[in-house]
Design an enzyme around this catalytic site. Structure first.
Site, PDB file in Angstrom:
ATOM      1  N   GLU A   3     144.357  33.925 122.838  1.00  0.00           N
ATOM      2  CA  GLU A   3     145.767  33.552 122.961  1.00  0.00           C
ATOM      3  C   GLU A   3     145.845  32.049 123.297  1.00  0.00           C
ATOM      4  OE1 GLU A   3     147.484  35.505 126.360  1.00  0.00           O
ATOM      5  OE2 GLU A   3     149.539  35.181 125.680  1.00  0.00           O
ATOM      6  N   LYS A  28     154.787  36.725 120.006  1.00  0.00           N
ATOM      7  CA  LYS A  28     154.595  37.706 121.084  1.00  0.00           C
ATOM      8  C   LYS A  28     155.936  38.248 121.571  1.00  0.00           C
ATOM      9  CE  LYS A  28     152.094  37.958 125.534  1.00  0.00           C
ATOM     10  NZ  LYS A  28     151.276  37.146 126.459  1.00  0.00           N
ATOM     11  N   CYS A  68     148.010  39.615 123.692  1.00  0.00           N
ATOM     12  CA  CYS A  68     147.804  39.934 125.100  1.00  0.00           C
ATOM     13  C   CYS A  68     148.705  41.044 125.635  1.00  0.00           C
ATOM     14  CB  CYS A  68     147.868  38.671 125.952  1.00  0.00           C
ATOM     15  SG  CYS A  68     146.846  38.869 127.452  1.00  0.00           S
ATOM     16  N   VAL A 101     144.688  38.509 132.462  1.00  0.00           N
ATOM     17  CA  VAL A 101     144.640  38.104 133.864  1.00  0.00           C
ATOM     18  C   VAL A 101     144.379  39.293 134.791  1.00  0.00           C
ATOM     19  CG1 VAL A 101     146.075  36.066 133.561  1.00  0.00           C
ATOM     20  CG2 VAL A 101     147.163  38.250 134.047  1.00  0.00           C
TER      21      VAL A 101
HETATM   22  C1  ACM Z   1     149.071  37.879 129.144  1.00  0.00           C
HETATM   23  O1  ACM Z   1     149.885  38.438 128.417  1.00  0.00           O
HETATM   24  N1  ACM Z   1     148.514  36.707 128.802  1.00  0.00           N
HETATM   25  C2  ACM Z   1     148.622  38.496 130.379  1.00  0.00           C
END
Ligand code: ACM
Length: 178
Positions: free
Chosen positions: A38, A109, A143, A170
Site C-alpha cells: 500500500e 480504497k 489493506c 498495523v
Molecule cells: C490499513 O488499512 N493500512 C491498516
C-alpha cells in the site's frame, strides 16, 4: 505462474528513490505477477491532506504509472501496486494494475483506516476483477478492506481466483484471518 511480493521499506515522500529501489530489487527477479505494498511509492505516513495531495499522481500518466509500466514491460508481467492517486481534485489511497501497455485498472480504497479518513477520499466503486494474459482472474483490495468479507466475496462471485492485497498492516488480525 510466478508470483512475487516485494516487502519494501519506502523512504517517506521520496517517490524517485522508491521507484529506483523497486527497479533495483526487480532487476534479477523473475515474475509474471508482482504485488507491491500500500502507498509503496510515497510511504504510508503523512501530516495532512496537503502533503499527500502534493505527491498524489495521475494513475495513467504519472511518473509512478510510467515507471511501473516500463518495469512490467521488461518482465512481460503484471504489477499490482498501492499508490496515492489524484483524480479531479480528489486524492485516493489506490491500487493500480499495470502491464507493459499501461494501467489496466484502478481501485480506490473503500474502507479507510483511522487517520486515513482525514487524508483521502473513500472509493465508491467495487473492487476490480482483472483478467491476466494467461486467463487468471485477479481481484484487488487495499489493506483494511480485508476486514469486510463482502470485499472478497464480491470479487469471488465475479470470478476472482487470486486476491492481490497491497497493505500496510498495523495490527496482527489480518494475517491470522487470511
Ligand atoms: C490499513 O488499512 N493500512 C491498516
Amino acid at each position: 505462474m510466478r508470483v512475487a511480493i516485494w516487502q519494501s521499506q519506502p523512504i517517506a515522500h521520496d517517490v524517485g528513490a522508491n521507484l529506483e529501489a523497486l527497479s533495483a530489487a526487480a532487476v534479477d527477479a523473475s515474475f509474471d505477477l508482482l504485488v507491491l505494498p500500500e502507498l509503496f511509492s510515497t510511504g504510508y505516513l503523512f501530516d495532512d491532506r496537503t502533503q499527500v495531495a502534493a505527491l498524489a499522481e495521475d494513475p495513467h500518466r504519472g511518473r509512478t504509472a510510467a515507471s511501473l509500466a516500463a518495469l512490467a514491460g521488461r518482465h512481460q508481467a503484471v504489477i499490482v501496486a498501492g499508490m496515492a492517486t489524484c483524480i479531479a481534485d480528489q486524492v485516493y489511497n489506490s491500487a493500480v494494475v499495470v502491464s507493459g501497455q499501461g494501467t489496466l485498472a484502478i481501485y480506490h480504497k473503500i474502507h479507510l483506516f483511522g487517520a486515513e479518513t482525514e487524508l483521502f477520499s473513500a472509493g465508491v466503486h467495487p473492487p476490480p476483477v482483472v483478467s491476466l494474459p494467461d486467463g487468471t482472474r485477479i481481484g484487488v483490495m487495499v489493506c483494511f478492506d480485508w476486514a469486510f468479507p463482502e470485499m472478497a466475496r464480491s470479487m469471488a462471485l465475479r470470478g476472482a481466483q487470486l486476491l492481490c492485497h497491497p497493505a500496510n498492516l498495523v495490527l496482527p488480525f489480518c494475517q491470522r484471518t487470511m
